[in-house]
Structures are given as C-alpha cells and as structure tokens.
Design a protein around this motif. Sequence first.
Motif, PDB file in Angstrom:
ATOM      1  N   ILE A 218       0.814  -1.215   0.000  1.00  0.00           N
ATOM      2  CA  ILE A 218       0.000   0.000   0.000  1.00  0.00           C
ATOM      3  C   ILE A 218       0.848   1.265   0.000  1.00  0.00           C
ATOM      4  O   ILE A 218       0.332   2.361  -0.284  1.00  0.00           O
ATOM      5  CB  ILE A 218      -0.984   0.033   1.186  1.00  0.00           C
ATOM      6  CG1 ILE A 218      -0.243   0.011   2.529  1.00  0.00           C
ATOM      7  CG2 ILE A 218      -1.976  -1.112   1.098  1.00  0.00           C
ATOM      8  CD1 ILE A 218      -1.163   0.205   3.716  1.00  0.00           C
ATOM      9  N   ASP A 219       2.137   1.129   0.300  1.00  0.00           N
ATOM     10  CA  ASP A 219       3.015   2.303   0.250  1.00  0.00           C
ATOM     11  C   ASP A 219       3.683   2.471  -1.103  1.00  0.00           C
ATOM     12  O   ASP A 219       4.478   3.404  -1.297  1.00  0.00           O
ATOM     13  CB  ASP A 219       4.071   2.209   1.351  1.00  0.00           C
ATOM     14  CG  ASP A 219       3.467   2.330   2.747  1.00  0.00           C
ATOM     15  OD1 ASP A 219       2.608   3.205   2.928  1.00  0.00           O
ATOM     16  OD2 ASP A 219       3.838   1.538   3.627  1.00  0.00           O
ATOM     17  N   ALA A 220       3.384   1.582  -2.053  1.00  0.00           N
ATOM     18  CA  ALA A 220       3.888   1.697  -3.417  1.00  0.00           C
ATOM     19  C   ALA A 220       2.905   2.509  -4.255  1.00  0.00           C
ATOM     20  O   ALA A 220       1.751   2.709  -3.859  1.00  0.00           O
ATOM     21  CB  ALA A 220       4.078   0.303  -4.020  1.00  0.00           C
ATOM     22  N   PHE A 224      -3.379   2.279 -10.451  1.00  0.00           N
ATOM     23  CA  PHE A 224      -4.138   3.129 -11.362  1.00  0.00           C
ATOM     24  C   PHE A 224      -3.718   4.587 -11.304  1.00  0.00           C
ATOM     25  O   PHE A 224      -4.312   5.435 -11.984  1.00  0.00           O
ATOM     26  CB  PHE A 224      -5.628   3.026 -11.032  1.00  0.00           C
ATOM     27  CG  PHE A 224      -5.935   3.234  -9.569  1.00  0.00           C
ATOM     28  CD1 PHE A 224      -6.209   4.490  -9.074  1.00  0.00           C
ATOM     29  CD2 PHE A 224      -5.909   2.165  -8.691  1.00  0.00           C
ATOM     30  CE1 PHE A 224      -6.468   4.691  -7.733  1.00  0.00           C
ATOM     31  CE2 PHE A 224      -6.179   2.354  -7.336  1.00  0.00           C
ATOM     32  CZ  PHE A 224      -6.450   3.615  -6.865  1.00  0.00           C
ATOM     33  N   ASP A 225      -2.694   4.906 -10.493  1.00  0.00           N
ATOM     34  CA  ASP A 225      -2.227   6.283 -10.370  1.00  0.00           C
ATOM     35  C   ASP A 225      -0.779   6.277  -9.882  1.00  0.00           C
ATOM     36  O   ASP A 225      -0.530   6.279  -8.671  1.00  0.00           O
ATOM     37  CB  ASP A 225      -3.103   7.074  -9.397  1.00  0.00           C
ATOM     38  CG  ASP A 225      -2.734   8.557  -9.335  1.00  0.00           C
ATOM     39  OD1 ASP A 225      -1.682   8.933  -9.871  1.00  0.00           O
ATOM     40  OD2 ASP A 225      -3.508   9.334  -8.748  1.00  0.00           O
ATOM     41  N   PRO A 226       0.186   6.272 -10.782  1.00  0.00           N
ATOM     42  CA  PRO A 226       1.599   6.171 -10.380  1.00  0.00           C
ATOM     43  C   PRO A 226       2.114   7.387  -9.627  1.00  0.00           C
ATOM     44  O   PRO A 226       3.202   7.342  -9.055  1.00  0.00           O
ATOM     45  CB  PRO A 226       2.329   5.999 -11.721  1.00  0.00           C
ATOM     46  CG  PRO A 226       1.416   6.585 -12.742  1.00  0.00           C
ATOM     47  CD  PRO A 226       0.029   6.324 -12.251  1.00  0.00           C
ATOM     48  N   GLN A 227       1.341   8.474  -9.601  1.00  0.00           N
ATOM     49  CA  GLN A 227       1.775   9.685  -8.911  1.00  0.00           C
ATOM     50  C   GLN A 227       1.485   9.648  -7.412  1.00  0.00           C
ATOM     51  O   GLN A 227       2.013  10.479  -6.655  1.00  0.00           O
ATOM     52  CB  GLN A 227       1.095  10.913  -9.528  1.00  0.00           C
ATOM     53  CG  GLN A 227       1.335  11.079 -11.008  1.00  0.00           C
ATOM     54  CD  GLN A 227       2.807  11.159 -11.350  1.00  0.00           C
ATOM     55  OE1 GLN A 227       3.571  11.887 -10.709  1.00  0.00           O
ATOM     56  NE2 GLN A 227       3.221  10.385 -12.354  1.00  0.00           N
ATOM     57  N   ARG A 228       0.625   8.703  -6.966  1.00  0.00           N
ATOM     58  CA  ARG A 228       0.270   8.626  -5.550  1.00  0.00           C
ATOM     59  C   ARG A 228       0.320   7.177  -5.073  1.00  0.00           C
ATOM     60  O   ARG A 228       0.113   6.246  -5.852  1.00  0.00           O
ATOM     61  CB  ARG A 228      -1.129   9.199  -5.317  1.00  0.00           C
ATOM     62  CG  ARG A 228      -1.261  10.674  -5.641  1.00  0.00           C
ATOM     63  CD  ARG A 228      -2.598  11.223  -5.162  1.00  0.00           C
ATOM     64  NE  ARG A 228      -3.705  10.645  -5.900  1.00  0.00           N
ATOM     65  CZ  ARG A 228      -4.982  10.758  -5.520  1.00  0.00           C
ATOM     66  NH1 ARG A 228      -5.296  11.395  -4.396  1.00  0.00           N
ATOM     67  NH2 ARG A 228      -5.946  10.225  -6.251  1.00  0.00           N
ATOM     68  N   ALA A 231      -1.967   3.746  -0.413  1.00  0.00           N
ATOM     69  CA  ALA A 231      -2.404   4.181   0.920  1.00  0.00           C
ATOM     70  C   ALA A 231      -2.902   5.611   0.895  1.00  0.00           C
ATOM     71  O   ALA A 231      -3.929   5.932   1.513  1.00  0.00           O
ATOM     72  CB  ALA A 231      -1.254   4.039   1.922  1.00  0.00           C
ATOM     73  N   GLU A 232      -2.208   6.478   0.181  1.00  0.00           N
ATOM     74  CA  GLU A 232      -2.619   7.892   0.118  1.00  0.00           C
ATOM     75  C   GLU A 232      -4.021   8.025  -0.461  1.00  0.00           C
ATOM     76  O   GLU A 232      -4.844   8.802   0.041  1.00  0.00           O
ATOM     77  CB  GLU A 232      -1.615   8.656  -0.743  1.00  0.00           C
ATOM     78  CG  GLU A 232      -1.912  10.144  -0.889  1.00  0.00           C
ATOM     79  CD  GLU A 232      -0.936  10.855  -1.792  1.00  0.00           C
ATOM     80  OE1 GLU A 232      -1.129  12.064  -2.029  1.00  0.00           O
ATOM     81  OE2 GLU A 232       0.019  10.205  -2.289  1.00  0.00           O
ATOM     82  N   ILE A 233      -4.315   7.254  -1.494  1.00  0.00           N
ATOM     83  CA  ILE A 233      -5.619   7.336  -2.141  1.00  0.00           C
ATOM     84  C   ILE A 233      -6.697   6.728  -1.259  1.00  0.00           C
ATOM     85  O   ILE A 233      -7.764   7.318  -1.051  1.00  0.00           O
ATOM     86  CB  ILE A 233      -5.578   6.643  -3.511  1.00  0.00           C
ATOM     87  CG1 ILE A 233      -4.639   7.415  -4.457  1.00  0.00           C
ATOM     88  CG2 ILE A 233      -6.974   6.527  -4.103  1.00  0.00           C
ATOM     89  CD1 ILE A 233      -4.325   6.694  -5.738  1.00  0.00           C
ATOM     90  N   LEU A 234      -6.434   5.536  -0.720  1.00  0.00           N
ATOM     91  CA  LEU A 234      -7.440   4.851   0.085  1.00  0.00           C
ATOM     92  C   LEU A 234      -7.747   5.597   1.376  1.00  0.00           C
ATOM     93  O   LEU A 234      -8.862   5.545   1.886  1.00  0.00           O
ATOM     94  CB  LEU A 234      -6.981   3.433   0.409  1.00  0.00           C
ATOM     95  CG  LEU A 234      -6.826   2.486  -0.780  1.00  0.00           C
ATOM     96  CD1 LEU A 234      -6.315   1.127  -0.299  1.00  0.00           C
ATOM     97  CD2 LEU A 234      -8.133   2.327  -1.540  1.00  0.00           C
TER      98      LEU A 234
END
Length: 365
Positions: A218-220, A224-228, A231-234
Amino acid sequence: MSTPDQHAVDSDADSEPYRRAGVDIAAGASLVDAIKPLAGSTSRPGCMGGLGGFGGLFDLRDSGYRDPILVAATDGVGTKLKLAITSGRHDGVGIDLVAMCVNDLVVQGAEPLFFLDYFATGKLDTAIAERVVAGIAAGCRQAGCALIGGETAEMPGMYAAGDYDLAGFAVGAAERGGLLTGADIRAGDVVLGLASTGIHSNGFSLVRKLIDDRALDIDAPAPFDPQRTLAEILMTPTRIYAAGVLPAVRNGLVKGLAHITGGGLVENIPRILPDGLSVTLDPQSWRLPPVFAWLASVSAMTPRQLATTFNMGLGMMAIVAPQKAADAAAALTEAGESVARVGTVTASAGAAAVDLAGAEAAWPA
C-alpha cells in the motif's frame, strides 16, 4: 476528554500500581492537556465550559434556534482503521469519524452543533492519539460543530498492540417544520449527485481482502495512479457536506438527501423515498473515480454489487423538483460541491429500488 479512568492524577507514586497493570493515567492526563487547544479551535455559539469535566455543556438557545428539533447520530470509521494503523496514516481518520456522523445529520436538514468522540486502545500512544483527535477537530471545523468532550479508554488485553478503535456522537438541530423528510418527493423529480472524495469509510473489509489477496504494497504507487501511493488514495478522508448542502436546504431547493454509506447507492437512496417511488440512475452521467474502476477490475463484482458496496464517486444524493434543478445545482456548486444530474425519480409498483441503466457499459469489469 477524560483520562483513561476519568480521575485526576495525584502523583506518580499513586498511579504506579495502575501503570504496572497496563494503564498510564499520567499519559491520559497529558493527552487531555494536548487536546484542549484542538477542541478550543472548534468553538462556536452555544459552547459552554471546557474539556476535562464529567460532561460537555452546550447552550442551545445561544446557537440561535427558536423552536428546535434535536437530531442525533453515532457511527465509527470501521476497518479503514486497520489501514490507518498499517500505513501509519492516522491524521485523516478523525475527519472520517466526524463525517460519518454529521453527514447523517445533514440529510435530515439539521445543522451539526456539537460532537463527542470515543478513542479506545490497549496501550495509549499519546502521539498517535493526538494526531487522531487533531483530525477530529479538523472535521468539526469543516462541519461547523464544536468538539465538546469525549472519552479516552486505555484497556490492556482488549486490543492487539498498536490497535485502536473510534466512535463518534454528533448532535444537530433544525427548526420545527424545517426537517427534510422526503415526504414531498414525486415521480419526475431530479436526482443530483454530489461527488465523493473516494471510497469514504465503507467497504474497507473487501478492499483490504483484495489488497491481501494480491499481496499489494500500500506504500507503493497505486496500480491506477503512479503519482500517488495506494495508501494515500485509500486513506483520503470522507467529504463533509454540511457547508455545501445546508444553504440549499434552507433556501427550499432540496426535497430529500441521501448519505451514501454502507449499502452504497442501491441501499441508501430508497431510504428517503415515499412508497410507490424508485430512482433510475445513469452511471454514464458522472465521472467514475479511478479507484472504483480499479476495484471493478480486480473484484469481479457486477455493477450492481459494486453499487451495493461503494458510493461509486457520489457521496451524497439530492432530490429536487425539476423546475428547481438548475438553481439547486448552481447553489450547490457555488457552495463548493461538484454536482452532476444523475437520475430521475420514477413511479414504482413494488418496493423502492435503484435502477442502474447502462452500468455495464459505464463500469466495465
């Protein structure tokens, strides 16, 4: 906000036996001191007293109501907390907690007035607890309500190391006769969808299973969004709709509101519909956030299953009269919401339902 045992700390010697049993009263008292300015930042008309007492006080008359009806709600953050603990992202779950409670007040036309929280853990980590409560205070400021108290419970043996749980309690008010009941919703009314900030705080048991089954980091970067990172998205906090929605409600532009939580679009919209009515939604009428497209691709769920689990990009639904739809959309947009015209209320012979017309094309697996 009380200490773990709701008692003052007389001395280190007095509290030593309890500390050896696993409860650090001094740490709890230190947390209360750290929280006081956070709570103070949420003050609003009606607030009385400060933290540390046996109960929070609120003067309803000072909040400006003439003939108020009180509305109360309670909720938690659910297993999204497990991702917060795993990822170390504790700052946003306090906002989630407030949002899950106050959004349930907003759908009834009530203004959030005050909030109390419950934080429980096996061993109190004051740094983490302060980050969580800082998020709660931030959520209260967004909602316009005051954080007037709560409870910090340190319970050795009840939780695994590092785990904690949260619950929230919100009280709001509306003038008598000003509550939203949905009773005047009619066939032909327009459904407006207000954008969510992501998954919000429902469906995370499934999300976590999908992550575990695929051994995802989750820290990778997110698939679907290589910029984030994933974990940041979820962990994006739940949107609080009070400031954006209540002005339109007070101006008579809204007939009914539905907060899209557990049960997704399919289960929550019918809760506000009178007998004999259903809703037809056009999933192609709003932008599907990439996180939901990803969930569709990895879960093998049907569109209806997805819409019964997640908000699919719409965290709040507003039902409005056709002649007021443009004004309502404009008012909501001006107040900061992202709004789309997503459906129509229809006559129905059976139980209220949600028809997802064309969802297979809009949400391909």
